[in-house]
Design a protein around this motif. Structure first.
Motif, PDB file in Angstrom:
ATOM      1  N   ALA A 128      20.918 -22.776  -5.047  1.00  0.00           N
ATOM      2  CA  ALA A 128      20.328 -24.102  -4.890  1.00  0.00           C
ATOM      3  C   ALA A 128      20.811 -24.708  -3.585  1.00  0.00           C
ATOM      4  O   ALA A 128      21.967 -24.548  -3.214  1.00  0.00           O
ATOM      5  N   TYR A 147      22.071 -27.290  -2.704  1.00  0.00           N
ATOM      6  CA  TYR A 147      22.768 -28.407  -3.322  1.00  0.00           C
ATOM      7  C   TYR A 147      23.168 -29.478  -2.308  1.00  0.00           C
ATOM      8  O   TYR A 147      22.874 -30.652  -2.481  1.00  0.00           O
ATOM      9  N   CYS A 181      20.257 -31.407  -0.838  1.00  0.00           N
ATOM     10  CA  CYS A 181      19.716 -32.358  -1.805  1.00  0.00           C
ATOM     11  C   CYS A 181      20.619 -33.574  -1.927  1.00  0.00           C
ATOM     12  O   CYS A 181      20.149 -34.714  -1.977  1.00  0.00           O
ATOM     13  N   ASP A 193      23.951 -32.852 -12.643  1.00  0.00           N
ATOM     14  CA  ASP A 193      22.665 -32.307 -13.093  1.00  0.00           C
ATOM     15  C   ASP A 193      21.499 -32.773 -12.238  1.00  0.00           C
ATOM     16  O   ASP A 193      20.616 -31.986 -11.895  1.00  0.00           O
ATOM     17  N   PHE A 194      21.469 -34.068 -11.915  1.00  0.00           N
ATOM     18  CA  PHE A 194      20.320 -34.589 -11.180  1.00  0.00           C
ATOM     19  C   PHE A 194      20.227 -33.979  -9.788  1.00  0.00           C
ATOM     20  O   PHE A 194      19.134 -33.783  -9.264  1.00  0.00           O
ATOM     21  N   TRP A 233      21.341 -30.832  -8.994  1.00  0.00           N
ATOM     22  CA  TRP A 233      20.910 -29.453  -9.234  1.00  0.00           C
ATOM     23  C   TRP A 233      19.405 -29.399  -9.510  1.00  0.00           C
ATOM     24  O   TRP A 233      18.682 -28.598  -8.944  1.00  0.00           O
ATOM     25  N   HIS A 234      18.915 -30.266 -10.369  1.00  0.00           N
ATOM     26  CA  HIS A 234      17.502 -30.209 -10.764  1.00  0.00           C
ATOM     27  C   HIS A 234      16.563 -30.635  -9.638  1.00  0.00           C
ATOM     28  O   HIS A 234      15.411 -30.200  -9.613  1.00  0.00           O
ATOM     29  N   CYS A 235      17.016 -31.459  -8.721  1.00  0.00           N
ATOM     30  CA  CYS A 235      16.176 -31.894  -7.601  1.00  0.00           C
ATOM     31  C   CYS A 235      16.262 -30.958  -6.394  1.00  0.00           C
ATOM     32  O   CYS A 235      15.449 -31.049  -5.487  1.00  0.00           O
ATOM     33  N   LYS A 285      15.422 -24.368  -4.700  1.00  0.00           N
ATOM     34  CA  LYS A 285      16.174 -23.186  -5.123  1.00  0.00           C
ATOM     35  C   LYS A 285      15.443 -21.922  -4.691  1.00  0.00           C
ATOM     36  O   LYS A 285      14.243 -21.939  -4.473  1.00  0.00           O
TER      37      LYS A 285
END
Length: 113
Positions: A70, A72, A75, A92-93, A95-97, A100
């Motif tokens: 990711a 990371y 982001c 989490d927010f 990682w998810h945004c 990847k």
């Protein structure tokens, strides 16, 4: 594309897509994949640069299994730029945004004499 002794530089543009097209509307793009064939020893390390960030990919690790990478830090910088410093107790927010990419397990091929 530019080749040197132990290096190949190129630029590639990809397009996001999903299996269902739900997030980005209908899309003919289901998956994009690149297959790289490289020659090297078990202790060699490949360097992949994606959007200016470098990822070290040891051949030994590539043979062990698939990994997801990711972007990371990229982001996190975007979030801070847009919303300012954001206190949080979980990542989490981020990682998810994050964008990847996946590197699948390498497949060794016996060298022929």
């Amino acid at each position: 594309m530019e080749w040197r002794d132990d290096r190949c530089d190129f630029r590639l543009t990809t397009h996001r897509g999903t299996e269902t097209g739900k997030w980005m509307g209908p899309s003919q793009v289901r998956r994009e994949s690149l297959v790289f064939e490289v020659e090297g020893g078990i202790d060699d390390v490949l360097t992949l640069t994606v959007d200016g960030e470098q990822y070290a990919l040891p051949v030994r690790m590539l043979l062990q299994g698939t990994r997801i990478y990711a972007q990371y830090s990229q982001c996190e910088r975007r979030i801070i730029k847009k919303f300012g410093p954001t206190p949080h107790y979980r990542d989490d927010f981020i990682w998810h945004c994050a964008f990847k990419f996946r590197v699948r397990r390498a497949v060794p091929v016996p060298l022929t004499p």
